[in-house]
Design an enzyme around this catalytic site. Structure first.
Site, mmCIF file in Angstrom:
data_model
loop_
_atom_site.group_PDB
_atom_site.id
_atom_site.type_symbol
_atom_site.label_atom_id
_atom_site.label_comp_id
_atom_site.label_asym_id
_atom_site.label_seq_id
_atom_site.Cartn_x
_atom_site.Cartn_y
_atom_site.Cartn_z
ATOM 1 N N ASN A 1 -4.369 -19.461 -6.029
ATOM 2 C CA ASN A 1 -5.077 -18.538 -5.428
ATOM 3 C C ASN A 1 -4.742 -18.900 -3.857
ATOM 4 O O ASN A 1 -5.201 -19.716 -3.504
ATOM 5 C CB ASN A 1 -6.658 -18.809 -5.488
ATOM 6 C CG ASN A 1 -7.412 -17.787 -4.479
ATOM 7 O OD1 ASN A 1 -7.453 -16.559 -4.483
ATOM 8 N ND2 ASN A 1 -8.203 -18.362 -3.532
ATOM 9 N N GLU A 2 -4.088 -17.637 -3.248
ATOM 10 C CA GLU A 2 -3.701 -17.678 -1.828
ATOM 11 C C GLU A 2 -2.966 -18.858 -1.151
ATOM 12 O O GLU A 2 -2.733 -18.788 0.051
ATOM 13 C CB GLU A 2 -4.984 -17.448 -0.926
ATOM 14 C CG GLU A 2 -5.900 -16.193 -1.519
ATOM 15 C CD GLU A 2 -7.189 -15.766 -0.558
ATOM 16 O OE1 GLU A 2 -7.743 -14.915 -0.674
ATOM 17 O OE2 GLU A 2 -7.452 -17.081 0.065
ATOM 18 N N ASN A 3 -2.256 -19.401 -1.946
ATOM 19 C CA ASN A 3 -1.591 -20.676 -1.309
ATOM 20 C C ASN A 3 -0.272 -20.231 -0.861
ATOM 21 O O ASN A 3 0.377 -20.845 0.003
ATOM 22 C CB ASN A 3 -1.301 -21.899 -2.394
ATOM 23 C CG ASN A 3 -2.749 -22.499 -2.568
ATOM 24 O OD1 ASN A 3 -3.803 -22.461 -1.962
ATOM 25 N ND2 ASN A 3 -2.572 -23.142 -3.866
ATOM 26 N N SER B 1 -1.746 -15.253 -6.313
ATOM 27 C CA SER B 1 -2.294 -14.037 -6.026
ATOM 28 C C SER B 1 -3.063 -14.259 -4.540
ATOM 29 O O SER B 1 -3.772 -15.276 -4.229
ATOM 30 C CB SER B 1 -3.667 -13.662 -6.773
ATOM 31 O OG SER B 1 -4.111 -12.559 -6.606
#
Length: 842
Positions: free
Chosen positions: A408-410, A454
């Protein structure tokens, strides 16, 4: 035959010479709470008083009785949180450092005092950070340095309560000759409805030379295979299988699979699971709009109607099978067909995925990495691969699981959040997301797609959060921009977006006992974890409404309205652009404690108005008013499997209830398609005193979205800022059924959309007038004027009460009946005091 004995009795929690009774599975916090040793961290500001718990070491102990009668005895932990050493009568059995794995220790012939010693997660994380070097993250806590639920360290919706304990079941397993170590089921669908189940079996042997075979069955088909050493494969072909479909697309048939390990005809061990037959693909083809991201199940292309899922309790051991079923049932009832398990949480228990299998909810599973740069060196690298291998195989039987996601978002954080320069070449997780994890998935579970993260555009050729490519997180809206800006772009797949609101009134009252509630009271502010959260709430509200200084009840109501409006603005716009946009995943479905957040269901399980709005927004059929260039159109969004045809009744009205002009138009929307109908120029409202009412009648029966006065939320379509209740002095209370009125929007197949062309502050709404009638189980409201965004806050009647709908808008003469459960003493005056709606500006 393998014998398993749960090890649940006689545990104690030891710390600094003292001891308390312990419940296993559980955690230190729940044991301290049960003993009355600490206050409830969910109440008031008690959370801060429990910070010390996460910085201490803790030991769980029990007696391990002597066992015999089998060749081998194993001690099995399904989950240890997180850094621990396991000792039996002082002898070290092993050490652990990963919450997301299970562990097995050989204790053959052993007995005595079993101790599980947990080291503070902070101590471990800080030691790893000292060894590997500092890595950037969205939060200051050191969650990226160990394999533990990241949100245990707090988040912008969660408390900082760093747990330790035996959080999943522990048992003794006794076996002879051999046991089943792992079964990897590949479930596919061939031509002409042939279902194929290929079971790759691995065994552990106590007798190396013993001949072994496996016998498997599914759907009335049986097959046998011999094992060569410790591995073997058995294949079953089931003709004419029933396909498993997402909810709304078909049924969810599930098949029992049983595999038995045999030695000379004698059963040694049995593995049982349920599977479903379906195909899943992820279409990432390039096209004129960029790079798509469309889920395809059984050949059917889907617009995913999704929600993001966080752990339903900051203490996951408290989440029962029944609680999973309730929460996921709420999601299904809201029209949701996809649940994304977010990467700052956990791989959920079998109970979660079982419920999704039965309810037809697609599962998008993040690997547990979120909002941080993660070191790729040891001791983390080996743990990451081990946990991935175990959980990929564990979750493979579930047909609901359709997508693996790396993080997530990395990837976005590396590019946009200043990480690249700060890292100066240090590892940060890319090797996991683009290397280790796709390799593990490809090797073990080739039946499901994998995406690296994502948001992610598919490659470094595009910005990771480019809306034209792959998945997109829309957070400029909320953080800096008004929700009207959702309409400025059409992402290919919106995997995160959302807007905050406080929890239900009864939830706040329980969580903040004795506090005089205010938007800025100490407890309310403590239960707001977002950076400048209340400031963003205020700025977001002031773009549409006058801020209700000093009036908590109006503030609370208007924040609920604004949250529902914001999410509606995004979903209606994006759904109207199917198939370019192929899904929306709202942040978020649920909460893990009582808090102001983006959730649709609050931390006490109460449904916010947003939840009821999702029922409309995620219905198979949705009517919404859009601007296409310079034309005003009605978009008829039909995600049902049958065509939608009927008559549109358009009325141009004044806010005082008069019809200025009206017409009827035929329309037809094909299955799984969107049709635009241009609004005739004479029906387009002019100025702040006019609005458009569009009612769509047609075939297809009662739609889930046929809520009274369904509001598009388009164009800032509401007035200002007070509740309509007994204080208005208007309206009378009548017996049920009394008074004239037409049931608005409740006829079979009828949907409604409203459109106001002017900002909220400019609309001269009349002071609302309505009648209220009450019978057991229902409240009926009959409008005498335009009544905008009417809301019955049932929990103000009784903390156990629930209403069956949220915000509704009534035209003069229309009525709505609101079902109410859990209200023991129905009373018209009480009902009126719990009814809120918009009032004119003052």
């Amino acid at each position: 035959m393998l014998q398993a004995t749960p090890l649940t009795e006689g545990w104690i929690l030891r710390h600094e010479g003292g001891e308390l009774p312990a419940v296993v599975p559980g955690c230190v916090h729940t044991d301290l709470l049960a003993a009355g040793a600490v206050p409830d961290p969910f109440l008031g500001r008690n959370e801060t008083d429990l910070a010390w718990v996460g910085r201490r070491d803790w030991t769980y102990e029990t007696e391990l009785p002597p066992v015999d009668g089998h060749e081998q005895t194993d001690l099995v932990f399904d989950g240890l949180d997180t850094v621990a050493e396991i000792l039996l009568d002082g002898q070290l059995l092993g050490r652990t450092r990963n919450m997301h794995r299970s562990y097995r220790f050989d204790v053959t012939g052993m007995a005595g005092r079993l101790a599980v010693r947990f080291v503070s997660a902070y101590a471990e994380a800080e030691a790893v950070r000292g060894k590997l070097g500092e890595r950037p993250a969205a939060y200051a806590e050191p969650y990226q340095y160990l394999r533990k639920m990241a949100c245990s360290f707090g988040w912008d919706w969660g408390p900082t309560l760093v747990t330790a304990g035996i959080w999943r079941p522990v048992r003794i397993e006794r076996w002879s000759t051999a046991r089943i170590a792992r079964v990897r089921p590949l479930v596919t669908v061939g031509e002409q409805g042939l279902g194929v189940v290929e079971l790759a079996v691995e065994v552990e042997r106590a007798r190396v030379e013993a001949p072994l075979r496996v016998e498997a069955s599914v759907g009335g088909v049986r097959a046998i295979a011999s094992l060569d050493g410790t591995e073997g494969v058995v294949r079953l072909e089931v003709p004419d299988v029933g396909l498993w479909w997402p909810r709304g697309y078909g049924e969810q048939p599930l098949y029992d699979v049983e595999l038995t390990l045999l030695h000379e005809g004698r059963p040694l061990d049995v593995w049982r699971r349920r599977v479903g037959f379906r195909t899943v693909e992820l279409d990432r083809s390039a096209d004129a709009h960029g790079t798509g991201f469309t889920l395809v199940v059984n050949g059917e292309r889907l617009f995913a109607r999704g929600v993001n899922w966080i752990p339903d309790d900051v203490f996951p051991s408290r989440i029962t099978r029944e609680r999973y079923r309730e929460r996921l049932g709420q999601a299904a009832d809201a029209g949701v067909d996809l649940v994304r398990i977010w990467g700052g949480g956990i791989y959920e228990s079998e109970d979660f995925y079982d419920a999704c299998d039965e309810l037809g909810l697609l599962v998008w599973q993040d690997f547990p990495f979120a909002c941080a740069a993660y070191p790729e060196e040891q001791p983390l690298r080996g743990e990451v691969e081990a946990e991935a291998r175990e959980n990929v195989v564990r979750l493979m039987p579930h047909p609901s699981l359709v997508l693996w996601n790396g993080n997530n978002e990395n990837l976005w954080g590396f590019r946009d959040w200043g990480w690249e320069g700060r890292l100066a070449g240090d590892s940060w997780g890319e090797g996991y997301y683009l290397g280790v994890l796709p390799r593990v998935v490809a090797e073990l579970d080739p039946t499901r797609p994998y995406t690296a993260g994502s948001p992610w555009s598919g490659s470094w050729e595009h910005h990771p959060n480019d809306p034209a490519h792959g998945t997109h997180h829309s957070w400029e809206v909320w953080n800096r921009e008004d929700y009207a800006e959702y309409r400025g772009e059409v992402p290919r797949f919106v995997a995160e977006f959302g807007w905050q609101a406080p929890p239900a009134y009864a939830t706040l009252a329980r969580a903040l006992p004795g506090e005089v509630l205010a938007a800025d009271s100490p407890g309310v502010l403590h239960h707001q974890k977002a950076d400048d959260g209340n400031g963003k709430l205020r700025r977001g509200l002031e773009r549409h409404f006058a801020f209700p200084e000093g009036d908590f009840d109006r503030w609370h109501y208007l924040m609920q309205v604004n949250q529902a409006r914001a999410v509606a603005a995004g979903i209606e716009h994006w759904r109207s652009h199917w198939p370019v946009c192929a899904g929306t995943v709202v942040w978020q479905l649920n909460d893990c404690w009582p808090v102001t957040s983006w959730a649709a269901i609050d931390g006490d399980g109460r449904e916010k108005p947003l939840y009821h709005e999702l029922r409309r927004l995620y219905a198979d059929r949705l009517l919404t008013v859009r601007m296409r260039g310079r034309k005003l159109v009605l978009a008829a969004v039909n995600q049902a499997g049958e065509p939608w045809a009927g008559v549109l009744r358009l009325r141009r009205m004044s806010v005082d209830g008069k019809v200025i002009d009206e017409t009827e138009l035929n329309f037809r929307a094909a299955r799984r398609r969107v049709t635009d109908v241009t609004v005739p120029p004479e029906l387009v409202p002019v100025g702040p005193k006019e609005f458009l009412v569009a009612d769509a009648g047609g075939d297809g029966g009662v739609d889930r979205g046929a809520a009274v006065g369904a509001d598009t939320g388009w164009g800032s379509a509401a007035g200002t800022d007070r509740q309509g209740n007994a204080g208005t002095g208007r309206g009378s209370d009548k017996k049920a059924g009394a008074g004239a009125g037409q049931d608005a929007g409740t006829r079979p197949g009828v949907l409604r959309a409203l459109y106001f062309s002017s900002p909220d502050r400019e609309i001269p709404y009349p002071r609302p007038e309505f009648d209220v009638a009450v019978v057991p189980g229902a409240v009926t409201v009959t409008a005498r004027t335009l009544v905008r965004d009417l809301l019955l806050q049932a929990d103000r009647l009784d903390p156990a009460a629930r209403a069956d709908r949220g915000l509704v808008t009534l035209l003069p003469g229309e009525r709505v009946t609101i079902g109410v459960s859990g209200w023991k003493t129905p009373d018209p005056d009480a009902a009126r005091s719990a009814l809120y709606c918009l009032e004119p500006s003052r």
